[in-house]
Design an enzyme around this catalytic site. Structure first.
Site, mmCIF file in Angstrom:
data_model
loop_
_atom_site.group_PDB
_atom_site.id
_atom_site.type_symbol
_atom_site.label_atom_id
_atom_site.label_comp_id
_atom_site.label_asym_id
_atom_site.label_seq_id
_atom_site.Cartn_x
_atom_site.Cartn_y
_atom_site.Cartn_z
ATOM 1 C CG ASP A 174 1.030 -0.595 7.287
ATOM 2 O OD1 ASP A 174 0.682 0.520 6.874
ATOM 3 O OD2 ASP A 174 2.062 -0.782 7.959
ATOM 4 N NE ARG B 3 0.712 1.625 4.258
ATOM 5 C CZ ARG B 3 1.965 1.988 4.238
ATOM 6 N NH1 ARG B 3 2.573 2.251 3.095
ATOM 7 N NH2 ARG B 3 2.673 2.093 5.347
ATOM 8 C CD GLU C 257 3.133 8.137 6.948
ATOM 9 O OE1 GLU C 257 3.055 6.970 7.395
ATOM 10 O OE2 GLU C 257 2.879 8.423 5.773
ATOM 11 C CG HIS C 258 4.385 7.308 12.273
ATOM 12 N ND1 HIS C 258 4.938 6.278 13.003
ATOM 13 C CD2 HIS C 258 5.169 7.434 11.184
ATOM 14 C CE1 HIS C 258 6.014 5.828 12.383
ATOM 15 N NE2 HIS C 258 6.163 6.508 11.268
ATOM 16 C CE1 TYR D 238 5.579 2.041 12.498
ATOM 17 C CE2 TYR D 238 5.348 0.600 14.394
ATOM 18 C CZ TYR D 238 4.815 1.215 13.286
ATOM 19 O OH TYR D 238 3.497 1.010 12.980
ATOM 20 C CE LYS E 107 6.788 -1.988 10.123
ATOM 21 N NZ LYS E 107 5.548 -1.335 9.757
ATOM 22 N N GLY F 63 8.869 1.058 2.715
ATOM 23 C CA GLY F 63 7.766 1.900 3.171
ATOM 24 C C GLY F 63 6.450 1.601 2.491
ATOM 25 C CB SER G 157 2.698 -2.120 4.000
ATOM 26 O OG SER G 157 2.595 -0.987 4.791
ATOM 27 N N GLY H 208 11.485 -3.020 3.356
ATOM 28 C CA GLY H 208 12.127 -1.805 3.860
ATOM 29 C C GLY H 208 11.875 -0.588 3.006
#
Length: 523
Positions: free
Chosen positions: A210, A49, A55-56, A266, A258, A162, A164, A160
């Protein structure tokens, strides 16, 4: 709503991707036959995705707005006959030089052992299998252990990056395990909830966006994901426009694993936003912060609702209008500014005094489930980001629900308004949440200078990918600027093939599905 069983690849992929995907799927089936001497029974599929905005804040239980992409994880599966004693799972990857083949036994207790300290790719399958096993036990009194399986995996979501890859793998794995154990109708919501819990088993505080974005989407739509009062997802079609919305994804090639960096990145952010909720509740005299679905049991959204219900007299904050909710968030931004003044962060001792609990108790409750390393906790900046980002999601959602632009001028205004919100997110990620990096900042600046309306990091950050809202007629100029000023500067020997991986023009894709082969050797 059930996970669909696809009959053709055109139900899964955009028209311009079907031909290349047909070759890929047939290669997977052929490789399966080569490795196992038989054909798979079915293929389980879940996509990666890109998060458009939000974000976060998913693990703070605020709404987010992602979309599925074409890149995905495929698991070709052959089911073993049921037998007494342990069952065996054999896992092979189409890239065996990178991902080593593994076998493991499921004991007759049915419990799946996962060692989160080892970074094995097969842990993702095990975690999906473990979650599916728990769900099946709750549904069937006689269910104890999963059947054995032979599996061939193929993933195109960069790890890695971003996008997902881990959630796509866990969702595909849980779906495969449920299908293999006789569940023909898999509920989308149950699959998402299983996958959220499962990914936490491999040592990451996952919020749920995600997994939702891997399972729920339909082609051509963004996904508005809510977590309160319960997990729900609404597909929102992009408005019909004179020139289409084009999202371009650019990979920084800074690996953002992460699992490796979690203690200082994270997971630390999860702890900081949880502590911010506790501290704000204490300072603003909220008597009880109710336990919720936040990774550590309480969340900023839980504080938000409790504050307005207990202190401001709202009967049920889950039923207020989006406009009123936005006003509440703006008020909370002001309260953070007033009551969390320490830019330099808070020490463990200071937090212990505010919360009225010993440092040891605080560490045990909030800092041991997932390991962290920090001397100071920047509650002000993290809470400020979360509340302001939640406002931006609501504003972006309003734009998607607005009347479609009718003129070129309206088209441009719409794109500018969406892009401005994305740019604000990037600034907040860089300055307040501190999860950007120089490479992501540079990609965003270059894209804007070449015509992007909005540019921001996407995913956990600290590397990985960026997403850009680019007018269709500017896509090539943005691409060329990145190639000349970023990729060829930083990676002089970069190949054309690698550049194709680095820059992807993305159309909103479809979510998880199962494809039954029925003895076919090709699709």
């Amino acid at each position: 709503m059930e996970v669909p069983t696809a009959k053709s690849l055109s139900e899964i992929y955009p028209e311009d991707a079907v031909e290349s995907q047909t070759r890929r799927w047939n290669s997977l089936i052929s490789k399966f036959r080569e490795d196992y001497g038989k054909l798979p029974d079915f293929i389980s599929r879940s996509p990666g995705r890109v998060n458009i905005i939000g974000e976060h804040i998913d693990y703070c239980l605020y709404e987010v707005l992602p979309m599925a992409i074409t890149a995905d994880v495929l698991l070709a599966v052959s089911v073993h006959p049921e037998e007494s004693g342990p069952s065996t799972v054999r896992l092979v990857n189409v890239h065996p030089q990178k991902f080593e083949s593994k076998n493991f036994d499921i004991p007759d207790t049915g419990d799946v052992h996962i060692d989160p300290s080892t970074l094995e790719w097969t842990n993702y399958f095990k975690s999906g299998l473990s979650g599916a096993t728990e769900l099946l036990r709750s549904k069937r009194k006689d269910f104890k252990q999963s059947v054995g399986m032979d599996i061939q995996a193929d993933g195109t979501v960069p790890s890695g990056g971003g996008l997902s890859s881990s959630a796509a793998f866990v969702c595909a794995s849980a779906l495969a395990a449920m299908k293999a154990n006789g569940v023909d109708k898999v509920d989308k919501k149950e699959l998402v909830e299983v996958a959220i819990t499962s990914e936490r088993a491999v040592g990451v505080n996952s919020g749920g966006m995600d997994q939702s974005a891997s399972v729920f989407p339909v082609q051509g739509s963004a996904l508005y994901v809510s977590f309160v009062p319960e997990l729900s997802a609404e597909n929102i079609a992009f408005p019909q426009m004179k020139s289409p919305l084009v999202f371009v994804i650019a990979q920084s090639f800074v690996a953002a694993d992460k699992h490796v960096t979690a203690p200082v990145c994270y997971n630390l952010r999860v702890v900081e936003v949880t502590l911010a909720a506790l501290v704000l509740a204490k300072i603003l005299r909220v008597k009880s912060l109710p336990p919720d679905a936040g990774p550590l049991g309480v969340s900023l959204r839980g504080f938000h609702d409790a504050y307005f219900q207990e202190i401001e007299g709202i009967k049920n904050n889950h039923t207020v209008s989006k406009a009123e909710f936005q006003d509440q968030l703006q008020s909370l931004v002001g309260k953070v500014d007033q009551y969390l003044p320490q830019e330099e962060g808070y020490t463990r001792q200071q937090l212990s005094e505010i919360l009225g609990m010993s440092v040891e108790e605080m560490e045990k409750k909030y800092m041991t489930k997932f390991p962290i390393r920090a001397e100071r906790f920047k509650l002000r900046q993290r809470a400020m980001h979360v509340f302001s980002e939640a406002i931006r999601v609501l504003r972006f959602n309003e734009l998607l629900h607005s009347d479609p632009p009718k003129t070129d001028a309206e088209n441009t205004e719409f794109l500018k308004a969406c892009g401005a919100l994305m740019n604000e997110t990037q600034e907040s990620c860089r300055e307040l949440f501190e999860n950007s990096c120089p490479e992501l900042d540079e990609l965003c600046e270059l894209a804007r200078s070449a015509g992007s309306y909005g540019s921001r990091l996407t995913g956990a950050g600290w590397g990985g990918c960026s997403v850009h809202l680019v007018p269709e007629d500017k896509v090539e100029s943005v691409r060329q600027k990145w190639i000349e000023r970023y990729y060829k500067q930083k990676f002089p020997d970069i190949t054309e093939e690698r550049l194709k991986e680095a820059i992807v023009v993305s159309k909103p894709g479809s979510g998880s599905c199962v494809f039954e082969l029925g003895g076919r050797e090709s699709i």
